[in-house]
Design a protein around this motif. Structure first.
Motif, PDB file in Angstrom:
ATOM      1  N   LYS A   2      10.750  10.166  28.632  1.00 52.49           N
ATOM      2  CA  LYS A   2      10.964   8.848  28.051  1.00 52.49           C
ATOM      3  C   LYS A   2       9.800   8.501  27.129  1.00 52.49           C
ATOM      4  CE  LYS A   2      12.547   5.411  30.534  1.00 52.49           C
ATOM      5  NZ  LYS A   2      12.616   4.233  31.445  1.00 52.49           N
ATOM      6  N   PHE A   3      10.124   8.246  25.865  1.00 51.67           N
ATOM      7  CA  PHE A   3       9.142   7.814  24.876  1.00 51.67           C
ATOM      8  C   PHE A   3       9.191   6.293  24.790  1.00 51.67           C
ATOM      9  CE2 PHE A   3       9.863  12.159  23.781  1.00 51.67           C
ATOM     10  CZ  PHE A   3       8.665  12.615  23.271  1.00 51.67           C
ATOM     11  N   LEU A   4       8.029   5.669  24.782  1.00 53.94           N
ATOM     12  CA  LEU A   4       7.920   4.216  24.699  1.00 53.94           C
ATOM     13  C   LEU A   4       7.164   3.848  23.436  1.00 53.94           C
ATOM     14  CD1 LEU A   4       6.903   3.924  28.406  1.00 53.94           C
ATOM     15  CD2 LEU A   4       9.083   3.197  27.470  1.00 53.94           C
ATOM     16  N   TYR A  20       2.206   2.049  18.351  1.00 54.68           N
ATOM     17  CA  TYR A  20       1.858   3.297  19.013  1.00 54.68           C
ATOM     18  C   TYR A  20       3.034   3.777  19.843  1.00 54.68           C
ATOM     19  CZ  TYR A  20       0.798   0.787  23.412  1.00 54.68           C
ATOM     20  OH  TYR A  20       0.857   0.020  24.539  1.00 54.68           O
ATOM     21  N   ALA A  21       3.043   5.074  20.073  1.00 56.41           N
ATOM     22  CA  ALA A  21       4.081   5.714  20.874  1.00 56.41           C
ATOM     23  C   ALA A  21       3.384   6.465  22.005  1.00 56.41           C
ATOM     24  CB  ALA A  21       4.877   6.691  20.010  1.00 56.41           C
ATOM     25  N   TYR A  22       4.030   6.480  23.156  1.00 50.17           N
ATOM     26  CA  TYR A  22       3.480   7.230  24.283  1.00 50.17           C
ATOM     27  C   TYR A  22       4.625   7.683  25.176  1.00 50.17           C
ATOM     28  CZ  TYR A  22       3.889   2.755  26.794  1.00 50.17           C
ATOM     29  OH  TYR A  22       4.346   1.587  27.343  1.00 50.17           O
ATOM     30  N   VAL A  23       4.316   8.602  26.073  1.00 55.21           N
ATOM     31  CA  VAL A  23       5.308   9.141  26.994  1.00 55.21           C
ATOM     32  C   VAL A  23       5.084   8.515  28.362  1.00 55.21           C
ATOM     33  CG1 VAL A  23       6.142  11.227  28.139  1.00 55.21           C
ATOM     34  CG2 VAL A  23       5.507  11.309  25.722  1.00 55.21           C
ATOM     35  N   GLU A  24       6.149   7.970  28.914  1.00 52.76           N
ATOM     36  CA  GLU A  24       6.046   7.353  30.238  1.00 52.76           C
ATOM     37  C   GLU A  24       5.601   8.391  31.268  1.00 52.76           C
ATOM     38  OE1 GLU A  24       8.816   4.225  32.291  1.00 52.76           O
ATOM     39  OE2 GLU A  24       9.657   6.241  32.584  1.00 52.76           O
ATOM     40  N   GLY A  25       4.624   8.014  32.066  1.00 52.54           N
ATOM     41  CA  GLY A  25       4.144   8.881  33.128  1.00 52.54           C
ATOM     42  C   GLY A  25       3.203   9.985  32.686  1.00 52.54           C
ATOM     43  N   ALA A  26       2.739   9.954  31.444  1.00 51.32           N
ATOM     44  CA  ALA A  26       1.845  11.012  30.952  1.00 51.32           C
ATOM     45  C   ALA A  26       0.431  10.858  31.499  1.00 51.32           C
ATOM     46  CB  ALA A  26       1.824  11.029  29.432  1.00 51.32           C
ATOM     47  N   HIS A  27       0.111   9.695  32.046  1.00 54.82           N
ATOM     48  CA  HIS A  27      -1.184   9.441  32.688  1.00 54.82           C
ATOM     49  C   HIS A  27      -2.359   9.811  31.796  1.00 54.82           C
ATOM     50  CE1 HIS A  27       1.102   8.572  36.248  1.00 54.82           C
ATOM     51  NE2 HIS A  27       1.669   9.761  36.179  1.00 54.82           N
ATOM     52  N   GLY A  28      -2.305   9.327  30.559  1.00 54.16           N
ATOM     53  CA  GLY A  28      -3.425   9.512  29.647  1.00 54.16           C
ATOM     54  C   GLY A  28      -3.443  10.825  28.898  1.00 54.16           C
ATOM     55  N   ARG A 117      10.125  -0.890  11.537  1.00 54.35           N
ATOM     56  CA  ARG A 117      10.680  -1.893  10.619  1.00 54.35           C
ATOM     57  C   ARG A 117      10.900  -3.238  11.307  1.00 54.35           C
ATOM     58  NH1 ARG A 117      13.317   2.571   7.751  1.00 54.35           N
ATOM     59  NH2 ARG A 117      12.269   2.560   5.726  1.00 54.35           N
ATOM     60  N   SER A 118      10.829  -3.262  12.625  1.00 55.18           N
ATOM     61  CA  SER A 118      11.016  -4.518  13.351  1.00 55.18           C
ATOM     62  C   SER A 118       9.799  -5.419  13.137  1.00 55.18           C
ATOM     63  CB  SER A 118      11.211  -4.243  14.845  1.00 55.18           C
ATOM     64  OG  SER A 118      10.011  -3.760  15.432  1.00 55.18           O
ATOM     65  N   THR A 119       9.947  -6.671  13.479  1.00 61.59           N
ATOM     66  CA  THR A 119       8.839  -7.617  13.346  1.00 61.59           C
ATOM     67  C   THR A 119       7.763  -7.278  14.364  1.00 61.59           C
ATOM     68  OG1 THR A 119      10.374  -9.323  12.619  1.00 61.59           O
ATOM     69  CG2 THR A 119       8.209 -10.058  13.403  1.00 61.59           C
ATOM     70  N   PRO A 120       6.550  -6.962  13.917  1.00 62.03           N
ATOM     71  CA  PRO A 120       5.475  -6.620  14.857  1.00 62.03           C
ATOM     72  C   PRO A 120       5.169  -7.774  15.809  1.00 62.03           C
ATOM     73  CG  PRO A 120       4.868  -6.003  12.622  1.00 62.03           C
ATOM     74  CD  PRO A 120       6.114  -6.831  12.527  1.00 62.03           C
ATOM     75  N   SER A 121       5.090  -7.448  17.082  1.00 60.92           N
ATOM     76  CA  SER A 121       4.780  -8.434  18.105  1.00 60.92           C
ATOM     77  C   SER A 121       4.300  -7.691  19.343  1.00 60.92           C
ATOM     78  CB  SER A 121       6.027  -9.247  18.442  1.00 60.92           C
ATOM     79  OG  SER A 121       5.857  -9.959  19.637  1.00 60.92           O
ATOM     80  N   VAL A 122       3.298  -8.224  20.021  1.00 59.06           N
ATOM     81  CA  VAL A 122       2.829  -7.566  21.246  1.00 59.06           C
ATOM     82  C   VAL A 122       3.921  -7.563  22.315  1.00 59.06           C
ATOM     83  CG1 VAL A 122       0.366  -7.926  20.858  1.00 59.06           C
ATOM     84  CG2 VAL A 122       1.699  -9.673  22.045  1.00 59.06           C
ATOM     85  N   GLU A 123       4.913  -8.432  22.178  1.00 61.90           N
ATOM     86  CA  GLU A 123       6.019  -8.460  23.132  1.00 61.90           C
ATOM     87  C   GLU A 123       7.125  -7.452  22.778  1.00 61.90           C
ATOM     88  OE1 GLU A 123       4.923 -11.436  21.641  1.00 61.90           O
ATOM     89  OE2 GLU A 123       3.626 -11.906  23.342  1.00 61.90           O
ATOM     90  N   SER A 124       7.120  -6.945  21.549  1.00 55.15           N
ATOM     91  CA  SER A 124       8.160  -6.035  21.081  1.00 55.15           C
ATOM     92  C   SER A 124       7.907  -4.630  21.602  1.00 55.15           C
ATOM     93  CB  SER A 124       8.183  -6.039  19.555  1.00 55.15           C
ATOM     94  OG  SER A 124       9.141  -5.135  19.084  1.00 55.15           O
ATOM     95  N   LYS A 125       8.891  -4.100  22.307  1.00 53.79           N
ATOM     96  CA  LYS A 125       8.796  -2.744  22.845  1.00 53.79           C
ATOM     97  C   LYS A 125      10.151  -2.046  22.676  1.00 53.79           C
ATOM     98  CE  LYS A 125       5.308  -3.879  26.355  1.00 53.79           C
ATOM     99  NZ  LYS A 125       4.583  -4.654  25.450  1.00 53.79           N
ATOM    100  N   ALA A 126      10.134  -0.741  22.682  1.00 60.00           N
ATOM    101  CA  ALA A 126      11.367   0.042  22.609  1.00 60.00           C
ATOM    102  C   ALA A 126      11.167   1.321  23.395  1.00 60.00           C
ATOM    103  CB  ALA A 126      11.714   0.357  21.154  1.00 60.00           C
ATOM    104  N   GLU A 127      12.253   1.923  23.796  1.00 64.76           N
ATOM    105  CA  GLU A 127      12.156   3.196  24.509  1.00 64.76           C
ATOM    106  C   GLU A 127      13.310   4.090  24.085  1.00 64.76           C
ATOM    107  OE1 GLU A 127      14.176   2.566  28.792  1.00 64.76           O
ATOM    108  OE2 GLU A 127      12.282   1.480  28.541  1.00 64.76           O
ATOM    109  N   VAL A 128      13.051   5.369  24.183  1.00 65.16           N
ATOM    110  CA  VAL A 128      14.084   6.358  23.888  1.00 65.16           C
ATOM    111  C   VAL A 128      13.959   7.466  24.924  1.00 65.16           C
ATOM    112  CG1 VAL A 128      12.662   7.546  22.156  1.00 65.16           C
ATOM    113  CG2 VAL A 128      15.125   7.833  22.119  1.00 65.16           C
ATOM    114  N   LEU A 129      15.072   7.797  25.515  1.00 65.50           N
ATOM    115  CA  LEU A 129      15.125   8.836  26.543  1.00 65.50           C
ATOM    116  C   LEU A 129      15.631  10.128  25.898  1.00 65.50           C
ATOM    117  CD1 LEU A 129      14.809   9.579  29.532  1.00 65.50           C
ATOM    118  CD2 LEU A 129      17.201   8.877  29.840  1.00 65.50           C
ATOM    119  N   VAL A 130      14.878  11.189  26.068  1.00 66.86           N
ATOM    120  CA  VAL A 130      15.250  12.492  25.541  1.00 66.86           C
ATOM    121  C   VAL A 130      15.515  13.400  26.733  1.00 66.86           C
ATOM    122  CG1 VAL A 130      14.544  14.446  24.145  1.00 66.86           C
ATOM    123  CG2 VAL A 130      13.825  12.143  23.496  1.00 66.86           C
TER     124      VAL A 130
END
Length: 131
Positions: A2-4, A20-28, A117-130
């Motif tokens: 899962k990419f967040l 920024y993009a990160y992988v869920e559970g990658a632990h740094g 392209r979305s409006t930048p906001s600290v509350e704005s998040k997205a995820e994609v499951l591969v």
């Protein structure tokens, strides 16, 4: 995997947000695909989006067999892309690399661009499951 995607405050000012993009559970642990997505070459978001649009078209061309492969370079990271594999590596040390499936790059990139392209906001998040 899962990419967040999220926005973080740069320099303590809520007026300066950086994606920024990160992988869920990658632990740094670094994920080179996430590093590549965030490598704007120091040119800022508008130029980065233009580069990502070009990259996505190149990826579609590879998928549709218009071309056999393509390359994408940021300031620090590089990707050699073919239908067989995507090799992402640190440009200053080619022994530091990761391989990804072509479909992983296409799915993540196709979600990353609209997020940027979305409006930048600290509350704005997205995820994609591969899978």
């Amino acid at each position: 995997m899962k990419f967040l995607f999220a926005w973080f405050v740069l320099g303590g000012s809520r007026d300066l947000l950086k994606p920024y993009a990160y992988v869920e559970g990658a632990h740094g642990q670094k994920n080179m695909l996430c590093q590549l997505l965030g490598d704007d070459g120091g040119c800022g978001l508008n130029h980065h989006l233009w580069m990502l649009d070009d990259l996505l078209q190149d990826v579609v061309d590879v998928r549709n067999r218009v071309s056999d492969s393509c390359t994408w370079e940021g300031e620090v990271w590089r990707a050699d892309i073919s239908r067989e594999a995507v090799k992402i590596y640190y440009q200053h040390d080619e022994s530091d690399f990761e391989y990804f499936d072509f479909s992983t790059l296409e799915v993540v990139l196709s979600a990353w661009i609209p997020f940027l392209r979305s409006t930048p906001s600290v509350e704005s998040k997205a995820e994609v499951l591969v899978v």
